[in-house]
Write an enzyme that holds these catalytic residues in place. Structure first.
Site, PDB file in Angstrom:
ATOM      1  N   HIS A   1      34.749  36.068  39.086  1.00 33.01           N
ATOM      2  CA  HIS A   1      35.424  37.245  38.529  1.00 33.01           C
ATOM      3  C   HIS A   1      34.474  38.006  37.595  1.00 33.01           C
ATOM      4  O   HIS A   1      34.803  38.280  36.435  1.00 33.01           O
ATOM      5  CB  HIS A   1      36.699  36.840  37.781  1.00 33.01           C
ATOM      6  CG  HIS A   1      37.686  37.970  37.642  1.00 33.01           C
ATOM      7  ND1 HIS A   1      39.045  37.769  37.553  1.00 33.01           N
ATOM      8  CD2 HIS A   1      37.515  39.319  37.570  1.00 33.01           C
ATOM      9  CE1 HIS A   1      39.667  38.931  37.428  1.00 33.01           C
ATOM     10  NE2 HIS A   1      38.755  39.893  37.437  1.00 33.01           N
TER      11      HIS A   1
ATOM     12  N   ARG B   1      42.396  41.354  42.975  1.00 34.03           N
ATOM     13  CA  ARG B   1      42.941  40.231  42.222  1.00 34.03           C
ATOM     14  C   ARG B   1      43.170  39.074  43.186  1.00 34.03           C
ATOM     15  O   ARG B   1      43.525  39.277  44.353  1.00 34.03           O
ATOM     16  CB  ARG B   1      44.254  40.608  41.523  1.00 34.03           C
ATOM     17  CG  ARG B   1      44.086  41.507  40.308  1.00 34.03           C
ATOM     18  CD  ARG B   1      43.359  40.780  39.188  1.00 34.03           C
ATOM     19  NE  ARG B   1      43.299  41.545  37.942  1.00 34.03           N
ATOM     20  CZ  ARG B   1      42.294  42.326  37.587  1.00 34.03           C
ATOM     21  NH1 ARG B   1      41.271  42.486  38.425  1.00 34.03           N
ATOM     22  NH2 ARG B   1      42.300  42.956  36.429  1.00 34.03           N
TER      23      ARG B   1
END
Length: 318
Positions: A279, A231
């Protein structure tokens, strides 16, 4: 019992047969927030496929007992507060994304060592240029932070590329054929001087917020690589910018960043030897064939009163 499946509309075909497998129960489908809020009011089960679930959806689910998410990370949900949603049984899909997330980690690393990103830019300019400072991964010492399903999948691929692989984790773990050793994450700073490739595969929790900070960058040897498929907030962006501009890192591969979508004015776009993907490590045309059977089995377990797979702890964040 009512079961709500909340997903992007382009995934609808993959889930169309679900109601026929459980004909004694009511199914509803929603592809936007307003529809989800309307349908969840009397639903006991919520299956979320795609982006993070919104607070207005969860708050409207006064009968909700179980939430199944089709992602590995639950940080967006945990950030809403275990006190607020701690009454929910929550399960994720952490092991199901391991193969393609691991491929992305390897792709980012090898693109940096072999100069693929450099060549792609030269190709767009129609320019033949092999002046890149090429490198290889064989023999490099990797440290993987987070050795759950994804971390171990990365480790097996690194090992196949003849890298030496160690792990660090928030919980105790055992070494395997690919991982030479697994250490407490508290020992991170001690492990870094002998690390050529630092790879993040950990969940995002209060303990892993900015786990890669200036002290970590300072402890790495010159010429190290950083790969982040965890993340974005696991890395202190300001410290990253300082370290790259100082010329201490040979390459940085980021599938995630602190701000997503990443703002066009960010310095990160223009940092030398930084390769960034949007992502997308969890994206795969085979994701459905892995997720659908898993969720189907978990739903069967729930309806039969059996233990569910991949239960997560909102308080811990994983």
């Amino acid at each position: 019992m009512k079961i709500l499946i909340y997903m992007p509309s382009h995934w609808a075909d993959e889930w169309a047969e679900m109601p026929t497998l459980f004909p004694d129960h009511e199914f509803a489908f929603a592809s936007d927030v307003s529809a989800a809020v309307s349908e969840i009011r009397d639903a006991e089960v919520l299956i979320v496929l795609g982006a993070a679930v919104e607070t207005e959806v969860l708050d409207a689910g006064t009968s909700l007992k179980w939430l199944q998410v089709a992602s590995a990370g639950i940080d967006s949900l945990a950030a809403l507060g275990a006190d607020r949603y701690g009454h929910l049984l929550v399960t994720n899909a952490r092991a199901l994304l391991a193969a393609h997330v691991a491929e992305s980690a390897v792709a980012l690393l090898t693109a940096l060592t072999r100069g693929i990103h450099f060549s792609a830019l030269r190709q767009a300019e129609h320019r033949w240029d092999n002046s890149y400072d090429y490198d290889e991964v064989a023999g490099k010492r990797a440290l993987i932070v987070g050795v759950g399903g994804i971390g171990r999948a990365v480790a097996s691929r690194y090992h196949a590329l003849e890298m030496e692989v160690r792990g660090a984790d928030l919980v105790a773990g055992e070494p395997d054929d690919a991982l030479e050793s697994v250490h407490p994450v508290a020992d991170l700073l001690d492990l870094l001087p002998e690390t050529d490739v630092l790879t993040l595969c950990c969940p995002y929790t209060p303990q892993t917020h900015h786990i890669v900070n200036q002290a970590v960058f300072d402890a790495l040897p010159d010429g190290a690589y950083l790969i982040n498929v965890a993340r974005g907030p696991c890395v202190d962006t300001a410290a990253l910018i300082r370290t790259v501009r100082a010329g201490r890192l040979r390459g940085v591969g980021l599938d995630v960043v602190e701000q997503e979508p990443h703002p066009p004015e960010s310095e990160v776009w223009d940092l030398p030897n930084v390769l960034m993907t949007p992502h997308m490590a969890g994206a795969s045309p085979r994701r459905g064939e892995r997720v659908v059977p898993f969720v189907t089995d978990n739903l069967r377990r729930y309806l039969c009163g059996e233990p569910l797979n991949n239960v997560v702890d909102l308080a811990r964040g994983f």
